[in-house]
Write a protein that holds these residues in place. Structure first.
Motif, PDB file in Angstrom:
ATOM      1  N   UNK A   1       0.920  -1.035   0.085  1.00  0.00           N
ATOM      2  CA  UNK A   1       0.168  -0.035   0.091  1.00  0.00           C
ATOM      3  C   UNK A   1       1.132   1.376  -0.066  1.00  0.00           C
ATOM      4  N   UNK A   2       0.312   2.360  -0.696  1.00  0.00           N
ATOM      5  CA  UNK A   2       0.864   3.652  -0.522  1.00  0.00           C
ATOM      6  C   UNK A   2       0.712   4.292   0.335  1.00  0.00           C
ATOM      7  N   UNK A   3       1.647   5.075   1.101  1.00  0.00           N
ATOM      8  CA  UNK A   3       1.098   6.025   2.114  1.00  0.00           C
ATOM      9  C   UNK A   3       1.029   7.571   1.818  1.00  0.00           C
ATOM     10  N   UNK A   4       0.418   8.160   2.368  1.00  0.00           N
ATOM     11  CA  UNK A   4       0.198   9.657   2.574  1.00  0.00           C
ATOM     12  C   UNK A   4       0.456  10.059   3.757  1.00  0.00           C
ATOM     13  N   UNK A   5       1.552  10.886   3.750  1.00  0.00           N
ATOM     14  CA  UNK A   5       1.895  11.271   5.207  1.00  0.00           C
ATOM     15  C   UNK A   5       1.137  12.803   5.429  1.00  0.00           C
ATOM     16  N   UNK A   6       0.471  12.864   6.789  1.00  0.00           N
ATOM     17  CA  UNK A   6       0.025  14.129   7.220  1.00  0.00           C
ATOM     18  C   UNK A   6       0.929  14.890   7.838  1.00  0.00           C
ATOM     19  N   UNK A   7       0.743  16.353   7.206  1.00  0.00           N
ATOM     20  CA  UNK A   7       1.462  17.212   8.121  1.00  0.00           C
ATOM     21  C   UNK A   7       0.810  17.912   9.058  1.00  0.00           C
ATOM     22  N   UNK A   8       1.149  18.763   9.909  1.00  0.00           N
ATOM     23  CA  UNK A   8       0.093  19.554  10.921  1.00  0.00           C
ATOM     24  C   UNK A   8      -0.777  20.516  10.351  1.00  0.00           C
ATOM     25  N   UNK A   9      -2.127  20.286  10.556  1.00  0.00           N
ATOM     26  CA  UNK A   9      -3.018  21.103   9.868  1.00  0.00           C
ATOM     27  C   UNK A   9      -3.825  20.587   8.562  1.00  0.00           C
ATOM     28  N   UNK A  10      -3.085  19.099   8.581  1.00  0.00           N
ATOM     29  CA  UNK A  10      -3.801  18.510   7.101  1.00  0.00           C
ATOM     30  C   UNK A  10      -4.896  17.507   7.664  1.00  0.00           C
ATOM     31  N   UNK A  11      -5.713  17.217   6.839  1.00  0.00           N
ATOM     32  CA  UNK A  11      -6.828  16.184   7.051  1.00  0.00           C
ATOM     33  C   UNK A  11      -7.053  15.263   5.922  1.00  0.00           C
ATOM     34  N   UNK A  12      -7.270  14.089   5.829  1.00  0.00           N
ATOM     35  CA  UNK A  12      -7.461  13.333   4.591  1.00  0.00           C
ATOM     36  C   UNK A  12      -8.643  12.416   4.734  1.00  0.00           C
TER      37      UNK A  12
ATOM     38  N   UNK B   1     -13.066   5.719  11.288  1.00  0.00           N
ATOM     39  CA  UNK B   1     -13.367   4.678  10.381  1.00  0.00           C
ATOM     40  C   UNK B   1     -14.618   4.311  10.690  1.00  0.00           C
ATOM     41  N   UNK B   2     -15.535   4.104   9.294  1.00  0.00           N
ATOM     42  CA  UNK B   2     -16.758   3.394   9.418  1.00  0.00           C
ATOM     43  C   UNK B   2     -16.693   1.920   8.666  1.00  0.00           C
ATOM     44  N   UNK B   3     -16.903   1.239   9.607  1.00  0.00           N
ATOM     45  CA  UNK B   3     -16.563  -0.196   8.967  1.00  0.00           C
ATOM     46  C   UNK B   3     -17.526  -0.493   7.851  1.00  0.00           C
ATOM     47  N   UNK B   4     -18.708  -0.145   8.145  1.00  0.00           N
ATOM     48  CA  UNK B   4     -19.863  -0.606   6.822  1.00  0.00           C
ATOM     49  C   UNK B   4     -19.397   0.012   5.668  1.00  0.00           C
ATOM     50  N   UNK B   5     -19.267   1.151   5.557  1.00  0.00           N
ATOM     51  CA  UNK B   5     -18.992   1.850   4.411  1.00  0.00           C
ATOM     52  C   UNK B   5     -17.416   1.608   3.868  1.00  0.00           C
ATOM     53  N   UNK B   6     -16.532   1.380   4.689  1.00  0.00           N
ATOM     54  CA  UNK B   6     -15.224   1.276   4.498  1.00  0.00           C
ATOM     55  C   UNK B   6     -14.650   2.662   4.021  1.00  0.00           C
ATOM     56  N   UNK B   7     -14.913   3.676   4.796  1.00  0.00           N
ATOM     57  CA  UNK B   7     -14.385   4.721   4.518  1.00  0.00           C
ATOM     58  C   UNK B   7     -13.759   5.193   5.850  1.00  0.00           C
ATOM     59  N   UNK B   8     -12.520   5.761   5.525  1.00  0.00           N
ATOM     60  CA  UNK B   8     -11.762   6.580   6.835  1.00  0.00           C
ATOM     61  C   UNK B   8     -11.362   7.806   6.690  1.00  0.00           C
ATOM     62  N   UNK B   9     -10.775   8.256   7.770  1.00  0.00           N
ATOM     63  CA  UNK B   9     -10.226   9.714   7.773  1.00  0.00           C
ATOM     64  C   UNK B   9      -9.237   9.743   8.953  1.00  0.00           C
ATOM     65  N   UNK B  10      -8.197  10.670   8.595  1.00  0.00           N
ATOM     66  CA  UNK B  10      -7.368  10.968   9.740  1.00  0.00           C
ATOM     67  C   UNK B  10      -6.980  12.581   9.560  1.00  0.00           C
TER      68      UNK B  10
END
Length: 160
Positions: free
Chosen positions: A4-15, A36-45
């Motif tokens: 898997x590829x990773x997206x690194x978040x810096x201060x103030x970022x959201x994905x 993380x929403x297990x039913x929709x398989x969508x997440x955020x950080x």
């Protein structure tokens, strides 16, 4: 199977999203919040550096916890996802600067308090907690399945 590829978040970022990549954040006194929403398989950080934007102006940098967490709410609401169904994690909030000063001066702990307030507001209990201490952490949220991995500065790891 490709890595898997990773997206690194810096201060103030959201994905926000899904797919085969991971979200990563290196935190000390900053806080990373995973959702993380297990039913929709969508997440955020999101990753933020300071607890609250209190000067009355409009802040849009995301560096403040209150505004960055509000952004998470907006992201999930766009897809009509019930916030009470989220699996939330709070990571970081290390005490790297206070040297034993009162909690008022402990930025890390104040960052964690904002994340806990967010959880109370949306009606969830944090499922994952790895907070405090005097260490840095690398937090990874795998968007394929919602798994979270934490690697501490001292080499200890934890998986959920």
């Amino acid at each position: 199977m490709p890595l898997s590829t990773g997206l690194y978040l810096h201060g103030g970022e959201r994905h926000f999203g899904g797919g085969a990549h991971s979200l990563k954040a290196l935190v000390g006194s900053e806080v990373a919040v995973t959702a993380w929403h297990p039913g929709r398989r969508i997440g955020a950080m999101c990753r933020y550096s300071l607890p609250r934007h209190d000067d009355g102006g409009v802040a849009t940098s995301g560096l403040y916890g209150d505004e960055n967490l509000f952004g998470l709410v907006v992201d999930f609401h766009r897809l009509e996802i019930n916030l009470g169904e989220l699996e939330v994690g709070i990571f970081g909030g290390a005490d790297l600067f206070s040297e034993g000063a009162p909690e008022l001066f402990n930025v890390g702990w104040r960052n964690v308090e904002v994340a806990h307030a967010f959880c109370r507001e949306i009606g969830v209990h944090p499922r994952h907690l790895h907070i405090g201490d005097r260490i840095h952490r690398l937090v990874t949220l795998e968007l394929r399945h919602g798994g979270v991995n934490v690697r501490r500065q001292d080499g200890e790891t934890g998986r959920w």
